[in-house]
Design a protein around this motif. Structure first.
Motif, PDB file in Angstrom:
ATOM      1  N   ALA A  64       0.827  -1.207   0.000  1.00  8.53           N
ATOM      2  CA  ALA A  64       0.000   0.000   0.000  1.00  8.53           C
ATOM      3  C   ALA A  64       0.860   1.255   0.000  1.00  8.53           C
ATOM      4  O   ALA A  64       0.574   2.223  -0.720  1.00  8.53           O
ATOM      5  CB  ALA A  64      -0.927  -0.004   1.210  1.00  8.53           C
ATOM      6  N   GLN A  65       1.936   1.246   0.798  1.00  2.00           N
ATOM      7  CA  GLN A  65       2.770   2.440   0.879  1.00  2.00           C
ATOM      8  C   GLN A  65       3.531   2.694  -0.416  1.00  2.00           C
ATOM      9  O   GLN A  65       3.716   3.846  -0.806  1.00  2.00           O
ATOM     10  CB  GLN A  65       3.732   2.315   2.065  1.00  2.00           C
ATOM     11  N   ILE A  66       3.981   1.648  -1.080  1.00  2.00           N
ATOM     12  CA  ILE A  66       4.668   1.830  -2.362  1.00  2.00           C
ATOM     13  C   ILE A  66       3.745   2.525  -3.349  1.00  2.00           C
ATOM     14  O   ILE A  66       4.171   3.395  -4.123  1.00  2.00           O
ATOM     15  CB  ILE A  66       5.155   0.476  -2.909  1.00  2.00           C
ATOM     16  N   VAL A  67       2.462   2.170  -3.303  1.00  2.60           N
ATOM     17  CA  VAL A  67       1.490   2.792  -4.208  1.00  2.60           C
ATOM     18  C   VAL A  67       1.404   4.304  -3.966  1.00  2.60           C
ATOM     19  O   VAL A  67       1.261   5.084  -4.900  1.00  2.60           O
ATOM     20  CB  VAL A  67       0.101   2.136  -4.037  1.00  2.60           C
ATOM     21  N   TYR A  68       1.516   4.746  -2.686  1.00  6.05           N
ATOM     22  CA  TYR A  68       1.438   6.181  -2.397  1.00  6.05           C
ATOM     23  C   TYR A  68       2.401   6.973  -3.283  1.00  6.05           C
ATOM     24  O   TYR A  68       2.069   8.043  -3.797  1.00  6.05           O
ATOM     25  CB  TYR A  68       1.864   6.499  -0.950  1.00  6.05           C
ATOM     26  N   TYR A  69       3.601   6.458  -3.411  1.00  6.61           N
ATOM     27  CA  TYR A  69       4.674   7.237  -4.010  1.00  6.61           C
ATOM     28  C   TYR A  69       4.551   7.283  -5.534  1.00  6.61           C
ATOM     29  O   TYR A  69       4.823   8.304  -6.159  1.00  6.61           O
ATOM     30  CB  TYR A  69       6.022   6.696  -3.524  1.00  6.61           C
ATOM     31  N   PHE A  70       4.122   6.159  -6.109  1.00  2.92           N
ATOM     32  CA  PHE A  70       3.822   6.190  -7.545  1.00  2.92           C
ATOM     33  C   PHE A  70       2.649   7.125  -7.818  1.00  2.92           C
ATOM     34  O   PHE A  70       2.648   7.865  -8.800  1.00  2.92           O
ATOM     35  CB  PHE A  70       3.530   4.772  -8.053  1.00  2.92           C
TER      36      PHE A  70
END
Length: 249
Positions: A16-22
């Protein structure tokens, strides 16, 4: 799903957190604020290293990240590591020790996710990582060799902040952008304000994510004569929720 070296319960959080940055990067592209493949700096408050690790993985997935800025508060063990190469959680009477601050989510003595980044930069050399943490158990610290630190510094930079600096960052945002930020978010903003001239030279956009809603901290801010509009209503809502008696299904 079992993945070697990674706790399975942590996987959904990382994903979920990786998605934030993209998502943050694509929003800038959509609004024509950057051109595609333009590198950016992400600034993140770090105690437990969750967000920083997710950004590290995002960078490995080719998200154009120049640097990941690790922002700490008075509990600045991670910042000291990047300055000294020594990972040494603070101790008091033989136990991990933290200072109580106005940004409590960052009040952590020992980062529980830092070893995952170390494992990666050591190219999955589990014996070397085991040696580091055996040293930590025996001597309460370990020092990484220069070649490992060089790899880490390719990605990470760090800073620390004081309560006064975070207060000034909150006031700065309110005065200049008419937007109230919480003390955790302010910890990310402090180094950007400090290094504004350097960032201008680098010509690198800086992205930071708000961590909490400022209304959660209105009582602490009010003591410092910072009055955030509408926060009393938020407090009334919280009190009503605490006093409510939930009905049985």
């Amino acid at each position: 799903v079992a993945v070697t070296g990674v706790q399975t319960c942590a996987l959904p959080i990382f994903l979920a957190q990786i998605v934030y940055y993209f998502r943050a990067y694509t929003e800038l592209l959509k609004n024509a604020q950057i051109k595609n493949w333009r590198e950016v700096i992400f600034s993140v408050p770090s105690g437990n290293f969750w967000d920083a690790l997710a950004w590290y993985y995002a960078k490995k997935m080719w998200l154009p990240i120049s640097k990941i800025l690790i922002a700490t508060n008075e509990n600045d063990m991670l910042h000291k590591f990047f300055e000294t190469w020594v990972y040494e959680p603070p101790k008091k009477d033989g136990k991990d020790f933290v200072q109580v601050t106005n940004s409590p989510s960052m009040d952590i003595a020992k980062s529980s996710n830092f070893e995952r980044m170390i494992f990666d930069v050591c190219e999955f050399d589990s014996e070397q990582v085991k040696w580091f943490y055996d040293e930590l158990a025996k001597t309460w610290k370990y020092t990484v060799p220069e070649n490992i630190l060089a790899k880490i510094k390719e990605t990470f930079i760090s800073s620390t902040s004081t309560w006064e600096e975070r207060l000034n960052a909150i006031k700065h945002f309110a005065n200049n952008f008419n937007h109230w930020i919480d003390p955790h978010t302010a910890a990310w903003v402090v180094p950007v304000l400090k290094w504004e001239y350097d960032l201008w030279i680098w010509k690198t956009p800086v992205i930071f994510l708000e961590t909490s809603h400022v209304a959660q901290f209105w009582a602490e801010l009010k003591k410092e004569w910072i009055v955030v509009p509408g926060t009393e209503e938020f407090d009334e809502t919280l009190n009503a929720m605490r006093q409510a008696n939930p009905r049985e299904w």
